[in-house]
Design a protein around this motif. Structure first.
Motif, mmCIF file in Angstrom:
data_model
loop_
_atom_site.group_PDB
_atom_site.id
_atom_site.type_symbol
_atom_site.label_atom_id
_atom_site.label_comp_id
_atom_site.label_asym_id
_atom_site.label_seq_id
_atom_site.Cartn_x
_atom_site.Cartn_y
_atom_site.Cartn_z
ATOM 1 N N GLY A 29 18.444 -10.305 -35.577
ATOM 2 C CA GLY A 29 17.559 -10.134 -34.365
ATOM 3 C C GLY A 29 16.164 -10.728 -34.884
ATOM 4 N N LEU A 30 15.550 -10.446 -35.972
ATOM 5 C CA LEU A 30 14.174 -10.417 -36.177
ATOM 6 C C LEU A 30 14.187 -12.155 -36.419
ATOM 7 C CD1 LEU A 30 13.427 -7.929 -38.915
ATOM 8 C CD2 LEU A 30 12.778 -8.039 -36.461
ATOM 9 N N ALA A 31 14.966 -13.025 -36.728
ATOM 10 C CA ALA A 31 15.134 -14.404 -37.175
ATOM 11 C C ALA A 31 15.207 -15.002 -35.662
ATOM 12 C CB ALA A 31 16.380 -14.977 -37.720
ATOM 13 N N LEU A 32 15.879 -14.544 -34.876
ATOM 14 C CA LEU A 32 15.966 -14.972 -33.332
ATOM 15 C C LEU A 32 14.387 -14.784 -32.567
ATOM 16 C CD1 LEU A 32 19.410 -14.177 -32.024
ATOM 17 C CD2 LEU A 32 18.506 -16.465 -32.348
ATOM 18 N N SER A 33 14.014 -13.638 -32.964
ATOM 19 C CA SER A 33 12.627 -13.239 -32.512
ATOM 20 C C SER A 33 11.682 -14.118 -32.756
ATOM 21 C CB SER A 33 12.490 -11.757 -32.929
ATOM 22 O OG SER A 33 13.471 -10.857 -32.252
ATOM 23 N N LEU A 34 11.699 -14.840 -34.123
ATOM 24 C CA LEU A 34 10.731 -15.588 -34.554
ATOM 25 C C LEU A 34 10.502 -16.898 -33.873
ATOM 26 C CD1 LEU A 34 10.634 -15.062 -38.513
ATOM 27 C CD2 LEU A 34 8.742 -14.897 -36.959
ATOM 28 N N ILE A 150 21.876 -18.618 -38.041
ATOM 29 C CA ILE A 150 20.641 -18.291 -36.978
ATOM 30 C C ILE A 150 19.386 -18.397 -37.741
ATOM 31 C CG2 ILE A 150 19.520 -16.147 -36.331
ATOM 32 C CD1 ILE A 150 22.257 -14.956 -35.866
ATOM 33 N N ALA A 151 19.355 -18.166 -39.166
ATOM 34 C CA ALA A 151 18.188 -18.221 -40.219
ATOM 35 C C ALA A 151 17.905 -19.969 -40.240
ATOM 36 C CB ALA A 151 18.635 -17.923 -41.348
ATOM 37 N N SER A 152 18.839 -20.920 -40.145
ATOM 38 C CA SER A 152 18.732 -22.333 -40.319
ATOM 39 C C SER A 152 18.040 -22.816 -38.965
ATOM 40 C CB SER A 152 20.037 -23.016 -40.512
ATOM 41 O OG SER A 152 20.497 -22.719 -41.887
ATOM 42 N N SER A 155 14.492 -21.543 -38.755
ATOM 43 C CA SER A 155 13.578 -22.207 -39.753
ATOM 44 C C SER A 155 13.212 -23.597 -39.102
ATOM 45 C CB SER A 155 14.234 -22.558 -41.020
ATOM 46 O OG SER A 155 14.327 -21.029 -41.566
ATOM 47 N N ALA A 156 14.360 -24.407 -38.659
ATOM 48 C CA ALA A 156 14.168 -25.771 -38.121
ATOM 49 C C ALA A 156 13.351 -25.836 -36.917
ATOM 50 C CB ALA A 156 15.418 -26.347 -37.872
ATOM 51 N N THR A 157 13.670 -24.710 -35.980
ATOM 52 C CA THR A 157 12.781 -24.710 -34.876
ATOM 53 C C THR A 157 11.315 -24.331 -35.137
ATOM 54 O OG1 THR A 157 14.533 -23.691 -33.704
ATOM 55 C CG2 THR A 157 12.760 -23.445 -32.786
ATOM 56 N N VAL A 197 18.175 -25.479 -26.901
ATOM 57 C CA VAL A 197 19.786 -25.517 -26.928
ATOM 58 C C VAL A 197 20.312 -24.890 -28.320
ATOM 59 C CG1 VAL A 197 22.122 -26.919 -26.932
ATOM 60 C CG2 VAL A 197 20.107 -27.341 -25.065
ATOM 61 N N LEU A 198 19.673 -25.353 -29.172
ATOM 62 C CA LEU A 198 19.890 -24.858 -30.478
ATOM 63 C C LEU A 198 19.654 -23.302 -30.828
ATOM 64 C CD1 LEU A 198 18.198 -27.243 -33.305
ATOM 65 C CD2 LEU A 198 20.730 -26.493 -32.890
ATOM 66 N N ASN A 199 18.591 -22.721 -30.085
ATOM 67 C CA ASN A 199 18.447 -21.461 -30.064
ATOM 68 C C ASN A 199 19.345 -20.350 -29.351
ATOM 69 O OD1 ASN A 199 15.759 -20.348 -31.637
ATOM 70 N ND2 ASN A 199 15.537 -22.744 -31.009
#
Length: 304
Positions: A29-34, A150-152, A155-157, A197-199
């Protein structure tokens, strides 16, 4: 005092640290929130808020096809969702250019088609439980593979957005100037849609295809009531998303409710509270602004 600390630990900290599935859910959840809220901020500034919702539904046929072919295989479903989302974005843009219709209208049409097709595909192979899992996700069931994905993506985003940040800002404010500098706005727009789309593809495992856009848009629209600067909007949107993810997981744990909807509802409560009493454009701020001239008139001394 000790009893208070013990109670706070039992309610706020222990549920997130004592169980592995809660720790994984929190990290996801925190990774998506970033990564997702900054995209939501730019969608809002571009007047494309509903396009995010349309794209969230657009990934559903690809996710469903991956499920039909490989079951609950995260790589297959993610790849299918990514391809479907990019295909719908490309088709909507092509229809808009060839027919002159607005891109958001074409996107809305394709999203309805995608939603119906995705639900039908899942229904052909799976049960109502499988359909619910695909549509609404299960953040408490994510594994290490999902966390790496999710982390990848996050980070890429963040990396790509840092590289094209200035161009995105200029495109929002003055696309003609961007064109005059020889920079292709269509390419920037395509990269931006690709990141979205990635997210959404990364978020379907945790929040489902129907709610993945919630963590992208609600924090962004909530931040608008508190800041008028772009940096402030992005920072606040990320903070609100993180608090919503953490708070939603805690509410889900203590009340035995579905985790994905709890996260989005906590973000929704933050939005409603901000709409009522935020610093900029809220109901309270408008009432105060209207009352100020009246108070000034009453306190003004008039010569006799």
């Amino acid at each position: 005092m000790l009893d208070l600390l013990t109670t706070l630990d039992a309610w706020l900290i222990a549920p997130l640290t004592d169980y592995a599935f809660m720790r994984r859910a929190l990290v996801g959840g925190l990774a998506l929130s970033l990564a997702a809220p900054p995209l939501g901020v730019f969608l809002m500034l571009r007047g494309m808020s509903l396009v995010g919702d349309a794209m969230a539904h657009a990934v559903l046929p690809g996710v469903a096809l991956g499920f039909v072919l490989a079951g609950f295989s995260l790589p297959a479903m993610s790849l299918g969702g990514l391809v479907a989302g990019l295909l719908v974005a490309g088709l909507a843009g092509s229809v808009s250019r060839m027919t002159g219709h607005r891109e958001d209208s074409a996107m809305a049409s394709f999203y309805l088609i995608s939603l119906a097709l995705g639900v039908m595909l899942v229904s052909l192979r799976g049960s109502s439980v499988d359909l619910t899992h695909v549509l609404f996700g299960s953040i408490l069931a994510i594994d290490d593979t999902a966390l790496w994905l999710i982390a990848s993506v996050a980070s890429a985003t963040l990396l790509v957005m840092a590289l094209i940040f200035r161009v995105l800002v200029v495109e929002c404010l003055d696309p003609l100037f961007l064109r005059g500098q020889g920079i292709r706005g269509g390419l920037v727009h395509g990269i931006f849609l690709g990141l979205m789309v990635l997210n959404l593809t990364a978020g379907f495992q945790t929040l489902g295809t129907l709610m993945a856009v919630g963590l992208m848009m609600l924090p962004a629209t909530t931040a608008r009531f508190w800041s008028q600067r772009l940096e402030g909007l992005i920072g606040l949107a990320i903070l609100i998303a993180m608090v919503s993810s953490t708070g939603g997981l805690l509410v889900s744990y203590h009340l035995g409710l579905p985790s994905g909807p709890c996260i989005i509802l906590v973000a929704g409560i933050a939005y409603l509270a901000s709409a009522l009493c935020g610093r900029h454009g809220s109901l309270l701020e408008r009432v105060r602004r209207r009352a100020t001239p009246l108070e000034t008139d009453e306190n003004t001394c008039t010569p006799s």
